[in-house]
Design an enzyme around this catalytic site. Structure first.
Site, PDB file in Angstrom:
ATOM      1  N   ASN A   1       0.877  -1.172   0.000  1.00  9.45           N
ATOM      2  CA  ASN A   1       0.000   0.000   0.000  1.00  9.45           C
ATOM      3  C   ASN A   1       0.919   1.227   0.000  1.00  9.45           C
ATOM      4  O   ASN A   1       1.503   1.559   1.025  1.00  9.45           O
ATOM      5  CB  ASN A   1      -0.881  -0.035   1.253  1.00  9.45           C
ATOM      6  CG  ASN A   1      -1.675   1.239   1.455  1.00  9.45           C
ATOM      7  OD1 ASN A   1      -1.771   2.065   0.534  1.00  9.45           O
ATOM      8  ND2 ASN A   1      -2.236   1.422   2.640  1.00  9.45           N
TER       9      ASN A   1
ATOM     10  N   LYS B   1       0.122   4.278  -0.266  1.00  7.14           N
ATOM     11  CA  LYS B   1      -0.509   5.497   0.278  1.00  7.14           C
ATOM     12  C   LYS B   1      -0.233   6.665  -0.675  1.00  7.14           C
ATOM     13  O   LYS B   1      -0.196   6.458  -1.879  1.00  7.14           O
ATOM     14  CB  LYS B   1      -0.009   5.755   1.705  1.00  7.14           C
ATOM     15  CG  LYS B   1      -0.112   4.500   2.571  1.00  7.14           C
ATOM     16  CD  LYS B   1       0.110   4.723   4.025  1.00  7.14           C
ATOM     17  CE  LYS B   1      -0.059   3.393   4.745  1.00  7.14           C
ATOM     18  NZ  LYS B   1       0.023   3.520   6.190  1.00  7.14           N
TER      19      LYS B   1
ATOM     20  N   HIS C   1      -9.553   1.549   4.828  1.00  5.45           N
ATOM     21  CA  HIS C   1      -8.270   1.684   5.527  1.00  5.45           C
ATOM     22  C   HIS C   1      -8.454   2.659   6.692  1.00  5.45           C
ATOM     23  O   HIS C   1      -9.211   3.630   6.577  1.00  5.45           O
ATOM     24  CB  HIS C   1      -7.194   2.192   4.557  1.00  5.45           C
ATOM     25  CG  HIS C   1      -5.824   2.147   5.161  1.00  5.45           C
ATOM     26  ND1 HIS C   1      -5.389   3.108   6.043  1.00  5.45           N
ATOM     27  CD2 HIS C   1      -4.826   1.245   5.041  1.00  5.45           C
ATOM     28  CE1 HIS C   1      -4.154   2.786   6.432  1.00  5.45           C
ATOM     29  NE2 HIS C   1      -3.790   1.667   5.842  1.00  5.45           N
TER      30      HIS C   1
ATOM     31  N   GLU D   1      -6.746   5.021   7.765  1.00  4.54           N
ATOM     32  CA  GLU D   1      -6.482   6.443   7.450  1.00  4.54           C
ATOM     33  C   GLU D   1      -7.683   7.070   6.755  1.00  4.54           C
ATOM     34  O   GLU D   1      -7.976   8.247   6.934  1.00  4.54           O
ATOM     35  CB  GLU D   1      -5.207   6.549   6.599  1.00  4.54           C
ATOM     36  CG  GLU D   1      -3.964   6.291   7.444  1.00  4.54           C
ATOM     37  CD  GLU D   1      -2.788   5.713   6.697  1.00  4.54           C
ATOM     38  OE1 GLU D   1      -2.774   5.742   5.448  1.00  4.54           O
ATOM     39  OE2 GLU D   1      -1.862   5.217   7.364  1.00  4.54           O
TER      40      GLU D   1
ATOM     41  N   GLU E   1      -5.506  -4.575  10.566  1.00  2.00           N
ATOM     42  CA  GLU E   1      -4.439  -3.613  10.790  1.00  2.00           C
ATOM     43  C   GLU E   1      -4.702  -2.852  12.087  1.00  2.00           C
ATOM     44  O   GLU E   1      -5.480  -1.886  12.085  1.00  2.00           O
ATOM     45  CB  GLU E   1      -4.366  -2.617   9.633  1.00  2.00           C
ATOM     46  CG  GLU E   1      -4.105  -3.255   8.288  1.00  2.00           C
ATOM     47  CD  GLU E   1      -3.514  -2.255   7.309  1.00  2.00           C
ATOM     48  OE1 GLU E   1      -2.437  -2.532   6.777  1.00  2.00           O
ATOM     49  OE2 GLU E   1      -4.117  -1.193   7.090  1.00  2.00           O
TER      50      GLU E   1
ATOM     51  N   GLY F   1       2.545   2.378  10.650  1.00  2.00           N
ATOM     52  CA  GLY F   1       3.521   3.440  10.464  1.00  2.00           C
ATOM     53  C   GLY F   1       4.241   3.842  11.741  1.00  2.00           C
ATOM     54  O   GLY F   1       4.919   4.859  11.791  1.00  2.00           O
TER      55      GLY F   1
ATOM     56  N   SER G   1       3.357  -2.069  10.226  1.00  2.00           N
ATOM     57  CA  SER G   1       4.804  -2.179  10.434  1.00  2.00           C
ATOM     58  C   SER G   1       5.369  -3.560  10.104  1.00  2.00           C
ATOM     59  O   SER G   1       6.248  -4.056  10.802  1.00  2.00           O
ATOM     60  CB  SER G   1       5.177  -1.770  11.860  1.00  2.00           C
ATOM     61  OG  SER G   1       4.827  -0.406  12.079  1.00  2.00           O
TER      62      SER G   1
HETATM   63  P1  PGA Z   1       2.866   0.336   7.526  1.00  2.00           P
HETATM   64  O1  PGA Z   1       1.411   0.590   6.886  1.00  2.00           O
HETATM   65  O2  PGA Z   1       3.366  -0.990   6.988  1.00  2.00           O
HETATM   66  O3  PGA Z   1       3.700   1.496   7.045  1.00  2.00           O
HETATM   67  O4  PGA Z   1       2.710   0.299   9.000  1.00  2.00           O
HETATM   68  C1  PGA Z   1       0.497  -0.461   6.724  1.00  2.00           C
HETATM   69  C2  PGA Z   1      -0.799   0.061   6.145  1.00  2.00           C
HETATM   70  O5  PGA Z   1      -1.260   1.123   6.577  1.00  2.00           O
HETATM   71  O6  PGA Z   1      -1.412  -0.560   5.257  1.00  2.00           O
END
Ligand code: PGA
Length: 253
Positions: free
Chosen positions: A9, A11, A96, A98, A168, A174, A214
């Site tokens: 992903n 983003k 997601h 976010e 998640e 992140g 992560s």
């Molecule tokens: P990350 O993001 O691996 O940077 O923690 C995962 C995601 O939000 O899909």
């Protein structure tokens, strides 16, 4: 036997003009080796046609990070699942954290989106996950079960339609804090049980549940060893082929 899916992903990272360099680097580092897992990259909308052309030759699928609630019409700024499918997309991430947090994505907006994704012939990657406060209050399973409702209802009306789930935990996205294999494994088992109770054991066993938050080259193998973890949704580490390739490799041959 569920084939693992390792999805990147991106983003809102990278420019369309960087896409070629990523593909070139991936090609060099992977040396066209065969991966056991299915591999997917979900770049920003604008990169999709370019990425699709380049990734096809590497046997990597292209996905999107969101889609509109409608299939066409006067909806300025939106992109429909049908448009994405026409540009080569086969998976679409929905819900997601976010998007839930910054763009007010709710079960009400996700319900029509699931339908749009299926109508376009794509597979939704439906995200669920609790915040740290919710986990600390002992509410993680309740939150995830509530988020799953809309997906389960949609599956009841379309029993043959394919779907993926990404668990998640918001506190692991992140932040560099991964859920332990134990924490992730327990939640994946809970999700599988919820699917089995509501949709039946056969359907529950056919749905891939990815872990996200992560995921890195040094923790991927341990996560993938859990029987209910069927792959990963990888943010930061998917931006660099040198980090992404070992994660794919950890998913098996
Ligand atoms: P990350 O993001 O691996 O940077 O923690 C995962 C995601 O939000 O899909």
């Amino acid at each position: 036997m569920r084939r693992k899916l390792v999805a990147g992903n991106w983003k809102m990272h990278g420019l369309p003009s960087d896409a070629g360099a990523w593909i070139q680097k991936f090609r060099e580092l992977s040396r066209e080796q065969h991966f056991g897992a299915e591999v997917l990259i979900c770049p920003p909308y604008l990169h999709i046609p370019l990425m699709y052309e380049g990734l096809k030759a590497l046997n990597i699928k292209t996905g999107a990070q969101n889609c509109a609630t409608q299939d066409k019409g006067a909806y300025t700024g939106e992109v429909s699942a049908q448009m994405l499918a026409d540009a080569g997309v086969s998976y679409i991430i929905l819900g997601h954290s976010e998007r839930r947090q910054y763009y007010y994505e709710t079960s009400q907006t996700l319900e029509p989106k699931i339908q749009m994704v299926w109508n376009a012939g794509c597979v939704p990657v439906f995200c669920v996950g609790e915040t740290l406060d919710e986990r600390e209050a002992g509410r993680a399973e309740d939150v995830v079960a509530t988020q799953l409702h809309v997906l389960i209802n949609a599956c009841r009306n379309a029993p043959a339609a394919e779907v993926c789930i990404a668990y998640e935990p918001v506190w692991a996205i992140g932040t560099g804090k991964t859920a332990t294999a134990g924490q992730a494994g327990d939640m994946h088992a809970f999700i599988r049980k919820t699917l089995s109770t509501t949709l039946g054991e056969e359907k529950a066993q056919s749905i891939r549940i990815l872990y996200g938050g992560s995921v890195k080259p040094d923790n991927a193998a341990e996560l993938f060893a859990c029987s209910d973890i069927d792959g990963a949704l990888v943010g930061g580490a998917s931006l660099k082929p040198e980090d992404f390739i070992p994660i794919i490799a950890a998913a098996g041959v």
